[in-house]
Write a protein that holds these residues in place. Structure first.
Motif, PDB file in Angstrom:
ATOM      1  N   MET A   1      -2.342   8.800  49.273  1.00  0.00           N
ATOM      2  CA  MET A   1      -1.331   9.613  48.156  1.00  0.00           C
ATOM      3  C   MET A   1      -0.951   8.252  47.089  1.00  0.00           C
ATOM      4  O   MET A   1      -0.840   7.387  47.643  1.00  0.00           O
ATOM      5  CB  MET A   1      -0.195   9.892  48.812  1.00  0.00           C
ATOM      6  N   LYS A   2      -0.738   8.881  45.868  1.00  0.00           N
ATOM      7  CA  LYS A   2      -0.247   8.053  44.947  1.00  0.00           C
ATOM      8  C   LYS A   2       0.953   8.877  44.205  1.00  0.00           C
ATOM      9  O   LYS A   2       1.197   9.842  44.164  1.00  0.00           O
ATOM     10  CB  LYS A   2      -1.350   8.012  43.894  1.00  0.00           C
ATOM     11  N   ALA A   3       1.905   7.811  43.562  1.00  0.00           N
ATOM     12  CA  ALA A   3       2.924   8.237  43.103  1.00  0.00           C
ATOM     13  C   ALA A   3       3.188   7.101  41.813  1.00  0.00           C
ATOM     14  O   ALA A   3       2.891   6.023  42.103  1.00  0.00           O
ATOM     15  CB  ALA A   3       4.374   8.419  43.856  1.00  0.00           C
ATOM     16  N   LEU A   4       3.951   7.432  40.814  1.00  0.00           N
ATOM     17  CA  LEU A   4       4.324   6.765  39.593  1.00  0.00           C
ATOM     18  C   LEU A   4       5.837   6.219  39.919  1.00  0.00           C
ATOM     19  O   LEU A   4       6.647   7.057  39.987  1.00  0.00           O
ATOM     20  CB  LEU A   4       4.122   7.541  38.193  1.00  0.00           C
ATOM     21  N   PHE A   5       5.991   4.918  40.302  1.00  0.00           N
ATOM     22  CA  PHE A   5       7.267   4.435  40.673  1.00  0.00           C
ATOM     23  C   PHE A   5       7.745   3.694  39.622  1.00  0.00           C
ATOM     24  O   PHE A   5       7.094   2.998  38.758  1.00  0.00           O
ATOM     25  CB  PHE A   5       7.082   3.476  41.891  1.00  0.00           C
ATOM     26  N   GLY A   6       9.150   3.799  39.443  1.00  0.00           N
ATOM     27  CA  GLY A   6       9.910   3.024  38.359  1.00  0.00           C
ATOM     28  C   GLY A   6      10.738   2.064  39.145  1.00  0.00           C
ATOM     29  O   GLY A   6      11.290   2.099  40.131  1.00  0.00           O
ATOM     30  N   ARG A   7      10.903   0.707  38.317  1.00  0.00           N
ATOM     31  CA  ARG A   7      11.879  -0.085  39.017  1.00  0.00           C
ATOM     32  C   ARG A   7      13.085  -0.044  38.715  1.00  0.00           C
ATOM     33  O   ARG A   7      13.333  -0.262  37.160  1.00  0.00           O
ATOM     34  CB  ARG A   7      11.244  -1.515  38.762  1.00  0.00           C
ATOM     35  N   LYS A   8      14.074  -0.304  39.505  1.00  0.00           N
ATOM     36  CA  LYS A   8      15.294  -0.390  38.929  1.00  0.00           C
ATOM     37  C   LYS A   8      16.005   0.780  38.019  1.00  0.00           C
ATOM     38  O   LYS A   8      16.731   0.488  36.869  1.00  0.00           O
ATOM     39  CB  LYS A   8      15.891  -1.623  38.484  1.00  0.00           C
ATOM     40  N   LEU A   9      15.454   2.093  38.215  1.00  0.00           N
ATOM     41  CA  LEU A   9      15.916   3.076  37.438  1.00  0.00           C
ATOM     42  C   LEU A   9      17.190   3.524  37.923  1.00  0.00           C
ATOM     43  O   LEU A   9      17.756   3.552  39.022  1.00  0.00           O
ATOM     44  CB  LEU A   9      14.988   4.210  37.517  1.00  0.00           C
ATOM     45  N   ASN A  10      18.132   3.949  36.680  1.00  0.00           N
ATOM     46  CA  ASN A  10      19.569   4.274  37.270  1.00  0.00           C
ATOM     47  C   ASN A  10      19.821   5.816  37.892  1.00  0.00           C
ATOM     48  O   ASN A  10      20.357   5.719  38.809  1.00  0.00           O
ATOM     49  CB  ASN A  10      20.410   4.079  35.957  1.00  0.00           C
TER      50      ASN A  10
ATOM     51  N   ARG B   1      12.717  10.659  35.883  1.00  0.00           N
ATOM     52  CA  ARG B   1      11.761  12.027  35.216  1.00  0.00           C
ATOM     53  C   ARG B   1      11.241  11.504  33.771  1.00  0.00           C
ATOM     54  O   ARG B   1      10.186  11.734  33.620  1.00  0.00           O
ATOM     55  CB  ARG B   1      12.650  13.072  34.807  1.00  0.00           C
ATOM     56  N   GLU B   2      11.986  10.777  33.011  1.00  0.00           N
ATOM     57  CA  GLU B   2      11.572  10.489  31.723  1.00  0.00           C
ATOM     58  C   GLU B   2      10.511   9.280  31.657  1.00  0.00           C
ATOM     59  O   GLU B   2       9.368   9.416  30.892  1.00  0.00           O
ATOM     60  CB  GLU B   2      12.822   9.637  30.691  1.00  0.00           C
ATOM     61  N   THR B   3      10.639   8.207  32.477  1.00  0.00           N
ATOM     62  CA  THR B   3       9.740   7.270  32.780  1.00  0.00           C
ATOM     63  C   THR B   3       8.331   7.777  33.311  1.00  0.00           C
ATOM     64  O   THR B   3       7.263   7.363  32.999  1.00  0.00           O
ATOM     65  CB  THR B   3      10.428   6.260  33.625  1.00  0.00           C
ATOM     66  N   THR B   4       8.597   8.782  34.223  1.00  0.00           N
ATOM     67  CA  THR B   4       7.503   9.560  34.739  1.00  0.00           C
ATOM     68  C   THR B   4       6.552  10.105  33.741  1.00  0.00           C
ATOM     69  O   THR B   4       5.356  10.081  33.843  1.00  0.00           O
ATOM     70  CB  THR B   4       7.971  10.415  36.112  1.00  0.00           C
ATOM     71  N   GLU B   5       7.285  10.900  33.029  1.00  0.00           N
ATOM     72  CA  GLU B   5       6.626  11.730  31.680  1.00  0.00           C
ATOM     73  C   GLU B   5       5.732  10.796  30.883  1.00  0.00           C
ATOM     74  O   GLU B   5       4.769  10.796  30.587  1.00  0.00           O
ATOM     75  CB  GLU B   5       7.320  12.607  31.144  1.00  0.00           C
ATOM     76  N   GLU B   6       6.512   9.665  30.559  1.00  0.00           N
ATOM     77  CA  GLU B   6       5.834   8.705  29.615  1.00  0.00           C
ATOM     78  C   GLU B   6       4.851   7.906  30.424  1.00  0.00           C
ATOM     79  O   GLU B   6       3.589   7.770  29.517  1.00  0.00           O
ATOM     80  CB  GLU B   6       7.050   7.637  29.296  1.00  0.00           C
ATOM     81  N   ALA B   7       4.751   7.644  31.713  1.00  0.00           N
ATOM     82  CA  ALA B   7       3.576   7.034  32.431  1.00  0.00           C
ATOM     83  C   ALA B   7       2.480   8.119  32.449  1.00  0.00           C
ATOM     84  O   ALA B   7       1.464   7.486  32.203  1.00  0.00           O
ATOM     85  CB  ALA B   7       4.115   6.672  33.496  1.00  0.00           C
ATOM     86  N   LYS B   8       2.702   9.108  32.556  1.00  0.00           N
ATOM     87  CA  LYS B   8       1.644  10.234  32.522  1.00  0.00           C
ATOM     88  C   LYS B   8       0.947  10.446  31.159  1.00  0.00           C
ATOM     89  O   LYS B   8      -0.312  10.309  31.235  1.00  0.00           O
ATOM     90  CB  LYS B   8       2.207  11.725  33.002  1.00  0.00           C
TER      91      LYS B   8
ATOM     92  N   PHE C   1      23.242  10.713  45.240  1.00  0.00           N
ATOM     93  CA  PHE C   1      22.149   9.750  45.455  1.00  0.00           C
ATOM     94  C   PHE C   1      21.488   9.633  44.256  1.00  0.00           C
ATOM     95  O   PHE C   1      21.273   8.652  43.464  1.00  0.00           O
ATOM     96  CB  PHE C   1      21.353  10.159  46.584  1.00  0.00           C
ATOM     97  N   ALA C   2      21.213  10.732  43.484  1.00  0.00           N
ATOM     98  CA  ALA C   2      20.225  10.707  42.211  1.00  0.00           C
ATOM     99  C   ALA C   2      20.909  10.448  41.152  1.00  0.00           C
ATOM    100  O   ALA C   2      20.442  10.060  39.992  1.00  0.00           O
ATOM    101  CB  ALA C   2      19.551  12.019  42.135  1.00  0.00           C
ATOM    102  N   SER C   3      22.096  10.488  40.974  1.00  0.00           N
ATOM    103  CA  SER C   3      22.906   9.972  39.860  1.00  0.00           C
ATOM    104  C   SER C   3      23.090   8.494  39.677  1.00  0.00           C
ATOM    105  O   SER C   3      23.465   7.908  38.688  1.00  0.00           O
ATOM    106  CB  SER C   3      24.479  10.573  40.034  1.00  0.00           C
ATOM    107  N   ASN C   4      22.873   7.646  40.860  1.00  0.00           N
ATOM    108  CA  ASN C   4      22.820   6.193  40.890  1.00  0.00           C
ATOM    109  C   ASN C   4      21.953   5.892  41.919  1.00  0.00           C
ATOM    110  O   ASN C   4      22.526   5.611  42.904  1.00  0.00           O
ATOM    111  CB  ASN C   4      24.392   5.809  41.315  1.00  0.00           C
ATOM    112  N   PHE C   5      20.666   5.617  41.524  1.00  0.00           N
ATOM    113  CA  PHE C   5      19.892   4.876  42.606  1.00  0.00           C
ATOM    114  C   PHE C   5      19.987   3.555  42.946  1.00  0.00           C
ATOM    115  O   PHE C   5      19.585   3.087  44.148  1.00  0.00           O
ATOM    116  CB  PHE C   5      18.385   5.016  41.957  1.00  0.00           C
TER     117      PHE C   5
ATOM    118  N   TYR D   1      12.899   0.756  43.916  1.00  0.00           N
ATOM    119  CA  TYR D   1      11.847   1.533  43.145  1.00  0.00           C
ATOM    120  C   TYR D   1      12.030   2.847  43.629  1.00  0.00           C
ATOM    121  O   TYR D   1      11.897   3.182  44.603  1.00  0.00           O
ATOM    122  CB  TYR D   1      10.122   1.012  43.661  1.00  0.00           C
ATOM    123  N   THR D   2      11.759   3.752  42.520  1.00  0.00           N
ATOM    124  CA  THR D   2      11.860   5.400  42.925  1.00  0.00           C
ATOM    125  C   THR D   2      10.689   5.964  42.155  1.00  0.00           C
ATOM    126  O   THR D   2       9.926   5.617  41.396  1.00  0.00           O
ATOM    127  CB  THR D   2      13.119   6.017  42.369  1.00  0.00           C
ATOM    128  N   ALA D   3      10.097   7.093  42.664  1.00  0.00           N
ATOM    129  CA  ALA D   3       9.153   7.918  42.407  1.00  0.00           C
ATOM    130  C   ALA D   3       9.440   9.503  42.791  1.00  0.00           C
ATOM    131  O   ALA D   3      10.260   9.630  43.719  1.00  0.00           O
ATOM    132  CB  ALA D   3       7.952   7.782  42.884  1.00  0.00           C
TER     133      ALA D   3
END
Length: 103
Positions: A1-10, A16-23, A48-52, A98-100
């Motif tokens: 399985m693969k996922a697009l991870f972002g580092r230290k996202l708030n 969502r924005e970072t994932t769309e840009e990466a795609k 949780f999702a308001s402050n990773f 890191y979150t995805a």
């Protein structure tokens, strides 16, 4: 399985924005494996999702990192009311370093 991870996202909006840009840029996701799942109520998930970057009682500093295959070790966090899922690789911290978005 693969996922697009972002580092230290708030928060989830940034994720969502970072994932769309990466795609759009054709970035290929990282291999991962789920080490465990955590189900949260809708209100707990939104908090949780308001402050990773906030420490979570259900994250241990032994979570995260990589396994012998080079896959990222993740916690799958599930909103038990909506089914939305986020992957968290803590890299030895007690927050989601890191979150995805999980498919």
């Amino acid at each position: 399985m693969k996922a697009l991870f972002g580092r230290k996202l708030n928060n989830i909006k940034e994720l969502r924005e970072t994932t769309e840009e990466a795609k759009k840029d054709g970035v290929i996701g990282s291999d991962y494996t789920v080490i465990r799942e955590v189900e949260l109520s809708d209100s707990e998930f939104k908090k949780f999702a308001s402050n990773f970057l906030e420490d979570q009682p259900w994250i241990k500093n032994s979570d995260g990192g990589s396994n012998e295959k080079g896959e990222l070790r993740c916690i799958r966090v599930i909103n038990k009311d909506t089914g939305e899922k986020i992957l968290s690789n803590t890299e030895g911290y007690e927050f989601s370093r890191y979150t995805a978005i999980a498919d």
